[in-house]
Each structure stands twice: as structure tokens, then as C-alpha cells.
Write a protein that holds these residues in place. Structure first.
Motif, short mmCIF file in Angstrom:
data_model
loop_
_atom_site.label_atom_id
_atom_site.label_comp_id
_atom_site.label_asym_id
_atom_site.label_seq_id
_atom_site.Cartn_x
_atom_site.Cartn_y
_atom_site.Cartn_z
N PRO A 272 0.83 -1.14 0.09
CA PRO A 272 0.11 0.03 -0.05
C PRO A 272 0.83 1.34 0.03
CG PRO A 272 -0.04 -0.75 2.20
CD PRO A 272 0.87 -1.79 1.22
N LEU A 273 0.62 2.16 -0.72
CA LEU A 273 1.10 3.52 -0.84
C LEU A 273 0.26 4.34 0.51
CD1 LEU A 273 1.62 3.89 -4.39
CD2 LEU A 273 3.32 3.35 -3.00
N ILE A 274 1.06 4.66 1.47
CA ILE A 274 0.74 5.45 2.38
C ILE A 274 1.33 6.83 2.75
CG2 ILE A 274 0.15 5.50 5.20
CD1 ILE A 274 -0.46 2.50 4.49
N ASN A 275 0.66 7.79 2.90
CA ASN A 275 1.49 9.12 3.16
C ASN A 275 1.75 9.53 4.49
OD1 ASN A 275 -0.99 10.08 4.25
ND2 ASN A 275 -1.36 11.74 2.70
N THR A 276 2.40 10.57 4.77
CA THR A 276 2.91 10.89 6.07
C THR A 276 1.68 11.16 7.11
OG1 THR A 276 3.23 13.24 5.10
CG2 THR A 276 5.31 11.69 5.58
N ASP A 277 0.28 11.45 6.38
CA ASP A 277 -0.76 11.40 7.43
C ASP A 277 -1.45 10.31 7.52
OD1 ASP A 277 -0.14 14.16 7.59
OD2 ASP A 277 -1.57 14.61 5.67
#
Lengths: 571, 128
Positions: A272-277
Motif C-alpha cells: 500500500p502507498l501510505i502518506n505521512t498523514d
């Protein structure tokens, strides 16, 4: 000598960031200390390639093994953990010793390289045989790993430079992931902008042939495939062939066939591509590790690190796009205000001035017997014709420039509406009116044939399709002018045909001009009067309508350009 | 009865062209205002009320205050009682056009427009 070499090997562990440096060091170390022929062969999937060579070896290292009658040892070293005896060979006065051994992966003991050492110093070869063989193997392994992880720096740098363009960023991501993981294919899914319950396929690399824009539901209980599953659990997933077929996300469920991994898919890795938030942006996956049954844990770790950077880049790209779109809006507003509006009022002023002039003409000049006044009237009319023709040319160039700015910055949009046949007729009338002065001067006539029934409706952005027609007619006029620069006595014609066929509305514009060569819709036309944008923009406008534009069958003289527009629901 | 048309437009070129286009259709009493204050004053004049008002939206506040009120036309429209009006504006977003129509405008012309079209629309609304 043995301890010197050991310290050298330890130095390799810690010091070098790049495999080139390591190789150089081995080369120098072995050459200087051992004064003999040395060869380190990398066992790669494609065959064998020398990673270092010293002394007299030719480029073809495999051949050198055969030449020296060492094929047997070489074959053994290739297949398993192996170390030959120290072979002695009389050469000149002093004997020469040789050792062939495999350098194996410390985890699975499979050979990753073959070391072929020749030295006059038997002791140093013994130290390699006793323990250094494993150190060299480990050092090679570590440096390969370092090299791979170091490449992340370059990769991430490269990705960062692409954030201004989402589509080239996507391509770079896909290519990078496939090549870094030695995978045959890679795909990138992003959370769908309109509905965050869906993943949308934004790009693929390799053998997979799914349609861009394919949407996959992320939901519990829905059997929608491995990527959707990864999005749901927000955890990485690595599967071999059996794992793919038996995965729980398929079990018992019915799923659309295009969500199944292709039959060729023998290993699968997705994260999964998960951002800093901590928000999910999408999923990146790779298929088919080349020549391996599956992706390793290291591959997964690597993709996860790369994935964090991909997520940052995707966010940057999104932010950039939104910022640019905002600025573009202001920019286009500025253009339309500072260029389009005064231009329009300029054209209006000319139109009204002509009207005023014609009133004056009717009331005064035509009734006057003053010859001088009549002469002035002719001059006046001619000057008006010039203004009339050139002002529309100017307006067209300005309009094209505005379109081009929008197309280039990908902020170009259409506002289609349903038009009745009457409006199509009016549109063609307007086009004819715009060119009337020029047509009269060049002795060209426009013949239209609208084969539509009164019940037919056409769905289009009226202003933009009118601009398409203007651009195409302008091209035809130029082509006719080019073909017959001096003989204007014969009327030349431009034909505009509109017809319905299989639910599409076709427009064709044919002329008796000099014809066109090359890919006219991508290359810039070479006509001196052309802005070089006409056909390129025409194509963009038609594409935005989800229609097509093409050059029809060659005519005896001139060309025929045809385009069609789909029905309302297709746009 | 003589029909008066009030054109509220701060760009002199535009108001002049529109005036001539309307005159061409036979309306010979065209008044113009270039700011909100002047327009409101003219609308309050009960002696000679206009038959139609042509309203730009972004307008200066008064002859002495050139600050642009981005919703000036909307403000004037709210003060117009019983007189048909149309908007002529650079606004091309759907929301603004819908807002204009919801205020009671008979038409909304996005600039640049053909003055001839406005004149034809005027004829449709108030007759010749």
C-alpha cells in the motif's frame, strides 16, 4: 599474506559504497600482492559475466576456462559450494598455483560468483581456500546489497524531478519498480478521485494489458483482487504462484475476470502507498520476479522504502497539479481578459464602422458626382477588406495561442451542448462570413452539404468546433493559394460535408489545394502564413470530444480531412 | 412610447459599441453609467425609468472611488424594481451565471459577446 588479505576483505565490508570501488580494490589487491592472473565471474541469469579481470584474460572469460582445461572445475563451482585443490603448474622457473572456487550466498549457499585465482604464492591461495573464500563471498554480497540500496538515492532523486508531470512520474515509478525488483510487470493504482472506495489503475508496465482507468472496489467481502486486498488490509503482500491461486481474496467469490492476475503471473508483490498523514494513496504492485519463484523479503523491504518515497512524490505531484491549475485559471483569465476581450471589441468596432460607412456611402457618396470622392470610396473599401481579412486572421492566431496554452498545461476543457441542425447551419454560415473577403479575393467558394435530418442533434462545444472548422478552412485556403499562386480565374472550391453515420456525426472538409505530406496532426505545418498550431489544436479539440480526426483517402487533387463526434452520452 | 435603455458598463469602448448596436435596432435613448453610484442614482430617477438595464457585474464603486466591487452588478440588480435586466460579464462560471439568473436576469452574456446578440435579445424582451 593471508592476514593482509583478510584485513583487505574487512576493509571491503566497511569502506566502499559502490561495487566499482570494491572491484577496483580486489583487482589492485590481488594484482599487486599476488602478481598473477585473476578472474572473478559473476553468475547471472543471462550467463556469466566477468566482474573483474586481471592480467591476460580475454573478454570472454567463459572461453578462458575452456582454454585452460578448467572446464570441469568451473562447472562444479557453478552449481554448488565448491573449492578446487590448489593446482600446480610449472611455468618458467617458478611454479604457478591455481585455485577455482565458488562464492556462495550465505543464506542459501547457491553460488553467486566464481573466483579463479592464479598466483606464484601458494600460501595466499591456501588462506583463500581455508577461510577467505566465505569472507570474499560475504563481502561481495554485502556490496551488492549496498549497491542496490544506494541506487535508491538516485532513483528517489529521479522520481522527485518528475513531480511536475503526473503521467511521466507514473511511467518512471512503474519502470523503476519493475527494474529494481527484476519484475516482468508493474502496476500503479491510486485512490479514485471521485470515489475513495475505489482504486483506479493509472498505469502499467510490462506484459499486463489492463485498461487505464480500470476501477476496483476496495471493500470487505467483495472479491475484487489482490491489489484491492492490499488496499483493504494496508499491509504488503508477497505471493508465489500457489499463493496467488489459493489466496483468500478469491475464495468462493465471483470476481470480474479482468481483476484476476493474468495466467502468466507466477509471483506477486504489492504494497500500500501510505502518506505521512497515514492516508492510503494507492497500491503499487510487481508481477513475476525474473527467474525466481517469488519475491524475496529483501524485495519487499526495498519496495516498502521505495514506496514511502513514491507516496511523497505522488503527493507532491498532486499538490503541484492543484497549484498549477489554480495559477492557470488566473493566467487564462488574464489572457482572455487582456487579449480576447479587446480583440473582440476591436472586431466589433470594425463591424460597426463598416455599417456607419455604408450609411454614409448610401446617403452622401453614392449620390455625389464628385469623381475624387468616388476614388476615395474605392480606396476605403479596399482598405476595409484588408482590415477585415487580417483582423480575423489575427483573432484566429490569438485564439489558437490561448488554446495551445491550455492544452500544453493540460487545463484544456470543453463545454459541450446539444445543438439542433439549424445551429450547425448557422455555424457554417459564420465560418463562410469570416472568410468572405479572402474567398472573394482568391476566387474560392465554400460549398456545404448538410446531410442531417431536422430531428438530428449534435453534441459539441459550439465555439470550439467552429474554431476547428475555421482552422480547417484556413488550411484549405492556404493549400489552394499555394497550388495556384497566379491563376485565379477559375473558381476553386472547398467542400464541407456533414452527415450522420452509426450514431456519429461526420464532418469532412475537402479542397483542391496542393495536398499535404507527413503526419499533419503532430508535426507543425510549414506554411508561411500558418501559426503552426492549427491542426495540432484541431486534433486536441476533437480528442477532447472523444472523437477522431483523420486524413481520408487521397483525392485526385487536394486533400480531405474528416472528423467525427460521438453521441452525447459518450463524451 | 420611447424606450430608454440603461447600459451600466465601466469600459467605455464596450458601452459605446453596445450603445451603437442598440441604436442600430432603433433604440435611440441609451443612457450609460460607468459605476455603481451613478447607476443607482439613475435608477432612482422616477421620471424617466428605463425599459431595460444592461448590467456589467464587476464595477467601480463611484466616479470618485475606482475600487472595483466584484459583485457590483448583483448589488444593483437587487435595487431594480419591475424593470427587466440582463447581465454582461466576464464571469463564465456556472455558479455566477446561475446566481445572476436567480436574481431575475432575463439573460446572461459572457464577455466577449457580440453586441448584435444583446441587441436582438433586447428586442425579444422589450420589443421594438
Amino acid at each position: 599474506m593471508g592476514s593482509e588479505l583478510l584485513s583487505l576483505v574487512y576493509k571491503w565490508y566497511c569502506k566502499y559504497d559502490h561495487i566499482e570501488d570494491l572491484i577496483k580494490e580486489i583487482k589492485q589487491g590481488i594484482k599487486e600482492e599476488w602478481e598473477a592472473e585473476t578472474c572473478l565471474l559473476d553468475i547471472s541469469k543471462e550467463g556469466f559475466k566477468p566482474i573483474i579481470q586481471c592480467a591476460s584474460y580475454s573478454k570472454d572469460s567463459l572461453h578462458c576456462f575452456e582454454r585452460k582445461g578448467l572446464k570441469e572445475d568451473f562447472e562444479k563451482a557453478k552449481g554448488r559450494e565448491y573449492c578446487s585443490d590448489i593446482l600446480e603448474k610449472k611455468k618458467e622457473e617458478r611454479p604457478v598455483y591455481r585455485l577455482i572456487c565458488s562464492l556462495c550466498d550465505t543464506n542459501n549457499k547457491t553460488p553467486i560468483a566464481i573466483l579463479n585465482l592464479t598466483s606464484r604464492d601458494k600460501e595466499s591461495l591456501s588462506s583463500v581456500k581455508d577461510n577467505l573464500q566465505h569472507h570474499i563471498a560475504l563481502s561481495l554480497q554485502i556490496h551488492r546489497a549496498i549497491e542496490k540500496w544506494n541506487s535508491l538515492y538516485e532513483i528517489t532523486n529521479k522520481l522527485t524531478t518528475q513531480v511536475t508531470n503526473l503521467s511521466s512520474l507514473t511511467n518512471e515509478i512503474l519502470k523503476t519498480v519493475a527494474s529494481a525488483l527484476e519484475a516482468e510487470a508493474s502496476s500503479l493504482f491510486l485512490i479514485c478521485e471521485e470515489d475513495s472506495n475505489y482504486l483506479e489503475l493509472v498505469g502499467e508496465y510490462g506484459y499486463t494489458k489492463n485498461e487505464k482507468g480500470l476501477k476496483i472496489l476496495i471493500a470487505d467481502g467483495e472479491r475484487t483482487g489482490l491489489s484491492a486486498y492490499v488496499a483493504k488490509i494496508r499491509e504488503p503482500l508477497s505471493l508465489d504462484s500457489e499463493g496467488i491461486r489459493n489466496h483468500l481474496c478469491w475464495s468462493g467469490g465471483k470476481f470480474p475476470p479482468n481483476h484476476l492476475p493474468s495466467k502468466r503471473c507466477s509471483s506477486w508483490l504489492g504494497i500500500p502507498l501510505i502518506n505521512t498523514d497515514k492516508n492510503l494513496l494507492g497500491v503499487i504492485k510487481a508481477e513475476n520476479k525474473k527467474d525466481e519463484p517469488g519475491f524475496s523479503k529483501e524485495d519487499m523491504a526495498y519496495l516498502q522504502v521505495l514506496g514511502s518515497h513514491i507516496a511523497i512524490c505522488l503527493e507532491m505531484a498532486d499538490k503541484y497539479k492543484k497549484e498549477v491549475a489554480g495559477k492557470e485559471k488566473a493566467y487564462h483569465y488574464a489572457i482572455s481578459h487582456s487579449l480576447k476581450t479587446p480583440l473582440h471589441s476591436f472586431l466589433e468596432a470594425i463591424r460597426q464602422l463598416k455599417k456607419v460607412y455604408s450609411d454614409i456611402d448610401k446617403k452622401c457618396i453614392s449620390q455625389s458626382s464628385d469623381q475624387a470622392l468616388k476614388g476615395l470610396r474605392d480606396k476605403y473599401s479596399q482598405i476595409f477588406d484588408i482590415i477585415d481579412e487580417d483582423s480575423y486572421k489575427f483573432a484566429r492566431v490569438a485564439k489558437n495561442a490561448i488554446y495551445a496554452a491550455k492544452v500544453e498545461r493540460k487545463t484544456y476543457q470543453i463545454s459541450p451542448q446539444v445543438l439542433e441542425v439549424k445551429e450547425i447551419e448557422n455555424m457554417i454560415e459564420r465560418v463562410k462570413r469570416i472568410f468572405r473577403t479572402c474567398l472573394r479575393k482568391e476566387n474560392i467558394e465554400i460549398k456545404e452539404n448538410i446531410k442531417l435530418s431536422q430531428r438530428d442533434r449534435v453534441y459539441m462545444d459550439k465555439e470550439q468546433i467552429e474554431d476547428v472548422l475555421i482552422n480547417l478552412v484556413a488550411n484549405s485556403v492556404s493549400a489552394i493559394k499555394d497550388r495556384r499562386p497566379r491563376e485565379k480565374e477559375k473558381v476553386a472550391s472547398i467542400k464541407i460535408l456533414v452527415r450522420n453515420e452509426k450514431g456519429k456525426t461526420y464532418f469532412s472538409i475537402s479542397d483542391e489545394g496542393k495536398g499535404i505530406e507527413g503526419d499533419i496532426f503532430t508535426s507543425l505545418p510549414s506554411h508561411p502564413e500558418s501559426t503552426g498550431l492549427g491542426l495540432y489544436l484541431t486534433k486536441e479539440i476533437i480528442f477532447a470530444h472523444k472523437g477522431e480526426i483523420f486524413l481520408s483517402e487521397p483525392l485526385e487533387k487536394g486533400i480531405c480531412i474528416e472528423f467525427w463526434l460521438p453521441k452525447e452520452e459518450k463524451i | 412610447m420611447k424606450k430608454t435603455i440603461l447600459v451600466v458598463e465601466d469600459q467605455r469602448n464596450h458601452s459605446l459599441l453596445l450603445k451603437y448596436a442598440l441604436e442600430d435596432k432603433g433604440y435611440d435613448d441609451i443612457k450609460t453609467a460607468a459605476d455603481i453610484e451613478t447607476a443607482l442614482k439613475m435608477l432612482q430617477d422616477k421620471k424617466n425609468p428605463p425599459s431595460l438595464v444592461c448590467l456589467d457585474i464587476m464595477l467601480p464603486k463611484s466616479p470618485d472611488d475606482p475600487t472595483i466591487d466584484e459583485e457590483g452588478g448583483f448589488r444593483i440588480a437587487k435595487e431594480i424594481k419591475g424593470v427587466p435586466f440582463i447581465f454582461t460579464s466576464v464571469y463564465e462560471r456556472k455558479e455566477e451565471i446561475e446566481r445572476g439568473i436567480s436574481l431575475g436576469a432575463k439573460a446572461f452574456f459572457v464577455k466577449p459577446f457580440d453586441t448584435e446578440d444583446v441587441a436582438v435579445k433586447t428586442q425579444e424582451i422589450i420589443g421594438k
